[in-house]
Design a protein around this motif. Structure first.
Motif, PDB file in Angstrom:
ATOM      1  N   VAL A 374     -70.776  65.943  72.923  1.00 34.59           N
ATOM      2  CA  VAL A 374     -70.221  65.864  71.572  1.00 34.59           C
ATOM      3  C   VAL A 374     -68.857  66.535  71.601  1.00 34.59           C
ATOM      4  O   VAL A 374     -68.734  67.715  71.979  1.00 34.59           O
ATOM      5  N   GLN A 376     -64.416  66.425  70.058  1.00 40.25           N
ATOM      6  CA  GLN A 376     -63.509  66.125  68.964  1.00 40.25           C
ATOM      7  C   GLN A 376     -62.117  65.889  69.520  1.00 40.25           C
ATOM      8  O   GLN A 376     -61.864  66.115  70.718  1.00 40.25           O
ATOM      9  N   ALA A 403     -70.321  61.363  71.876  1.00 40.05           N
ATOM     10  CA  ALA A 403     -70.101  61.257  70.434  1.00 40.05           C
ATOM     11  C   ALA A 403     -68.828  62.009  70.080  1.00 40.05           C
ATOM     12  O   ALA A 403     -68.686  63.189  70.423  1.00 40.05           O
ATOM     13  N   VAL A 405     -66.696  63.420  67.010  1.00 39.25           N
ATOM     14  CA  VAL A 405     -66.913  63.731  65.594  1.00 39.25           C
ATOM     15  C   VAL A 405     -65.638  64.317  64.987  1.00 39.25           C
ATOM     16  O   VAL A 405     -64.746  64.783  65.703  1.00 39.25           O
ATOM     17  N   GLU A 409     -65.425  63.677  58.367  1.00 44.59           N
ATOM     18  CA  GLU A 409     -66.621  62.858  58.168  1.00 44.59           C
ATOM     19  C   GLU A 409     -67.824  63.705  58.562  1.00 44.59           C
ATOM     20  O   GLU A 409     -68.333  63.622  59.681  1.00 44.59           O
ATOM     21  N   PHE A 412     -72.724  63.700  60.866  1.00 44.76           N
ATOM     22  CA  PHE A 412     -72.649  63.374  62.287  1.00 44.76           C
ATOM     23  C   PHE A 412     -73.847  62.552  62.784  1.00 44.76           C
ATOM     24  O   PHE A 412     -73.827  62.043  63.896  1.00 44.76           O
ATOM     25  N   THR A 415     -73.421  58.946  64.223  1.00 41.15           N
ATOM     26  CA  THR A 415     -72.636  58.983  65.477  1.00 41.15           C
ATOM     27  C   THR A 415     -73.486  59.511  66.618  1.00 41.15           C
ATOM     28  O   THR A 415     -73.460  58.972  67.738  1.00 41.15           O
ATOM     29  N   LEU A 416     -74.252  60.579  66.362  1.00 43.03           N
ATOM     30  CA  LEU A 416     -75.110  61.155  67.398  1.00 43.03           C
ATOM     31  C   LEU A 416     -76.181  60.166  67.847  1.00 43.03           C
ATOM     32  O   LEU A 416     -76.419  59.979  69.045  1.00 43.03           O
ATOM     33  N   ALA A 418     -76.213  56.912  67.601  1.00 46.45           N
ATOM     34  CA  ALA A 418     -75.633  55.767  68.314  1.00 46.45           C
ATOM     35  C   ALA A 418     -75.286  56.139  69.744  1.00 46.45           C
ATOM     36  O   ALA A 418     -75.493  55.345  70.680  1.00 46.45           O
ATOM     37  N   ALA A 419     -74.752  57.350  69.953  1.00 49.03           N
ATOM     38  CA  ALA A 419     -74.395  57.782  71.307  1.00 49.03           C
ATOM     39  C   ALA A 419     -75.631  58.041  72.157  1.00 49.03           C
ATOM     40  O   ALA A 419     -75.642  57.777  73.363  1.00 49.03           O
TER      41      ALA A 419
END
Length: 582
Positions: A374, A376, A403, A405, A409, A412, A415-416, A418-419
């Protein structure tokens, strides 16, 4: 071939629109062709050699055609190079010309996709190749070997090239070698390293890769030469302590980087005065954080008889220093640029890459190999993730998803999930600042990641808040031992010094510790250079010099507890991974 064919070839290559059959070929002496070649005008040199060949007979003719082929090849006119090469007869070439003939044939075969035959022609040891051809010979062989799926052979040739290359070229060669070795599996790397003859320049880099993966070396690294200090410097102490007599420290003490320079300076002085044994004369020179200031500081350091330079602090300054042809002093640079340190020098930096690699090791040592990342949009996060990914792959781990992030937004979970896909990871690696890390921690259970071990980089402390950071409890991250009370190098604890020195507070504390270790490295540099595998315990971690002159740092580990960073238990086992579901 018709006796008129060579003449027609030259006229065609010269691009003539019309030909007068009454005009005899112009005879150009070889010296003119050599002059064009020396000036880098390879196309004109090729035409001059071609005209020379037309007027020559016997061995001189074959020599001239071969040189024409070489110059056409260097000019990028491959069709002309092939045609000129075809005019030569091997039986009339001397030993040097035979090597060039084989080199060009190998280049043509490789361009046609016949790498096996090309490598066969280039199989002779580099030492047997004429000196004026050796660089191109090894470079071509390395390119073909890499393309043919023989990365270790390619790396071996590149290491020989790097050993004698200019500093500007050496850096790129070393980085390419590192990429080739990193792509090998453990067995191929170990077998290749074991097969290298003693003294081969690739062995130090192969050994570095083996050490990264926790694998044994086939044989010890060869002893280095140390700092070559004069006899006036007393012998080393039992622990290797042997600073030179005079050290010049080059730091930005004015300008926009003055605060950073002051923190490093104060760390150096704190460690320097904390040493009870013989101490060298140490002088500080202001560089202003720019190349012009560096040059002036270097002049002053030389005038004062410095035996070791510590600094400079910016990447541009480090590259400028390492790029100086007349650099005649060993250097402990306090940053890493594009150029590698020359032999006898070293670079030391606190980098995100070190933390990313350390995080991968932390997970792998506990058998946690399938990792969800995860991250950014942040440069430090990107650099740490790159090193994490590389180290994880080297040791057989796998990133199961990434992911990205953003605080804008805050949900999370999609996104988590899906990853992650359908399989639960063994662990999470967080390349995040404190605020998004807190958001993530609060959503772990809902995302189906409850109980999954989490490691981060020290970036997680950026934007911290003691009251809110209880959300981060249980997350481990690499930290400077001195900042969590795990350093025993004679410095007072971080809180005590921070209450006394403004330069050791807040963000300055890391630079203060960095400066303290710059002193320790300077005092033990002779020992580290001469004894491969030796290490020094510092305020920033365990410090070791790798075969390329880069200080490798093993940090301590901290864990959030009650919102504070506290020492992690090195022997503590993280929760066992949950078996992936079907």
């Amino acid at each position: 071939m018709s006796r008129f064919a060579p003449l027609l070839l030259v006229l065609a290559l010269a691009g003539c629109a019309s030909v007068s059959v009454q005009r005899a070929p112009v005879v150009v002496e070889p010296d003119a062709a050599r002059k064009y070649a020396a000036a880098g005008d390879h196309a004109q040199a090729a035409r001059a050699w071609s005209e020379t060949a037309l007027a020559a007979r016997g061995a001189a003719r074959d020599h001239a055609w071969l040189r024409a082929a070489e110059q056409y090849w260097l000019a990028g006119e491959t069709g002309a190079a092939r045609a000129a090469w075809a005019e030569t007869s091997r039986r009339r070439l001397d030993a040097g010309d035979l090597a060039l003939h084989a080199f060009l044939e190998a280049a043509f075969l490789s361009a046609d996709g016949d790498d096996a035959r090309a490598l066969g022609l280039l199989s002779r040891p580099g030492a047997e190749v004429p000196a004026n051809l050796r660089v191109r010979w090894l470079g071509l062989r390395a390119d073909i070997a890499e393309r043919a799926g023989r990365p270790f052979d390619a790396a071996a040739d590149l290491a020989v090239l790097a050993d004698g290359a200019e500093r500007s070229q050496r850096g790129e060669l070393l980085r390419r070698i590192d990429r080739l070795l990193a792509g090998l599996n453990d067995d191929a790397l170990a077998a290749g390293a074991a097969a290298l003859p003693a003294g081969h320049p690739l062995y130090p880099q192969a050994a570095r890769q083996l050490q990264r993966r926790g694998l044994p070396l086939p044989r010890p690294l060869e002893r280095g030469t140390g700092l070559a200090l004069d006899d006036a410097v007393p012998p080393a102490a039992a622990d290797g302590y042997r600073p030179p007599l005079r050290i010049a420290v080059l730091l930005p003490l004015s300008g926009p980087l003055a605060a950073a320079g002051s923190s490093v300076r104060d760390g150096i002085l704190a460690a320097y005065y904390g040493e009870n044994r013989r101490r060298p004369e140490i002088r500080f020179h202001d560089t202003g954080g720019n190349v012009a200031g560096l040059q002036g500081a270097l002049i002053r350091a030389r005038e004062e008889g410095a035996q070791l330079l510590v600094g400079p602090l910016t990447r541009d300054e480090v590259d400028a220093l390492f790029g100086m042809a007349d650099l005649d002093l060993p250097v402990l640079a306090l940053n890493r640029g594009q150029l590698p340190p020359p032999p006898g020098s070293a670079t030391f930096a606190l980098t995100p890459e070190e933390e990313g690699a350390a995080a991968a090791e932390r997970l792998l040592d506990r058998g946690l190999r399938r990792v969800l990342v995860v991250t950014q949009a942040d440069d430090n996060a990107r650099r740490a993730l790159g090193a994490f990914r590389e180290r994880l792959r080297e040791r057989g781990g796998e990133i199961v998803g990434e992911a990205v992030v953003a605080e804008t937004e805050p949900d999370f979970i999609p996104t988590l999930q899906a990853a992650m896909g359908a399989n639960r990871p063994d662990a999470l690696f967080l390349a995040l600042r404190a605020a998004p890390a807190r958001l993530l921690a609060s959503q772990m259970e809902t995302a189906g990641l409850s109980g999954v071990p989490k490691v981060a980089t020290s970036l997680i402390q950026a934007g911290g808040n003691l009251r809110l950071d209880t959300e981060l409890d249980g997350i481990e991250f690499p930290e400077l031992p001195w900042l969590i009370g795990r350093s025993a190098i004679g410095l007072p604890d971080a809180d005590t010094i921070g209450n006394t020195l403004p330069s050791a507070r807040g963000g300055g504390a890391r630079l203060f510790a960095f400066g303290a270790d710059a002193w320790r490295l300077a005092a033990w540099l002779d020992h580290l250079l001469a004894q491969p595998g030796a290490s020094v315990q510092g305020a920033t971690g365990e410090l070791q010099l790798d075969p390329l002159g880069v200080v490798q740092r093993v940090p301590a580990w901290a864990v959030f507890s009650g919102g504070r960073a506290r020492p992690a238990l090195d022997g503590a086992l993280l929760p066992a991974p949950v078996e992936a579901s079907d």
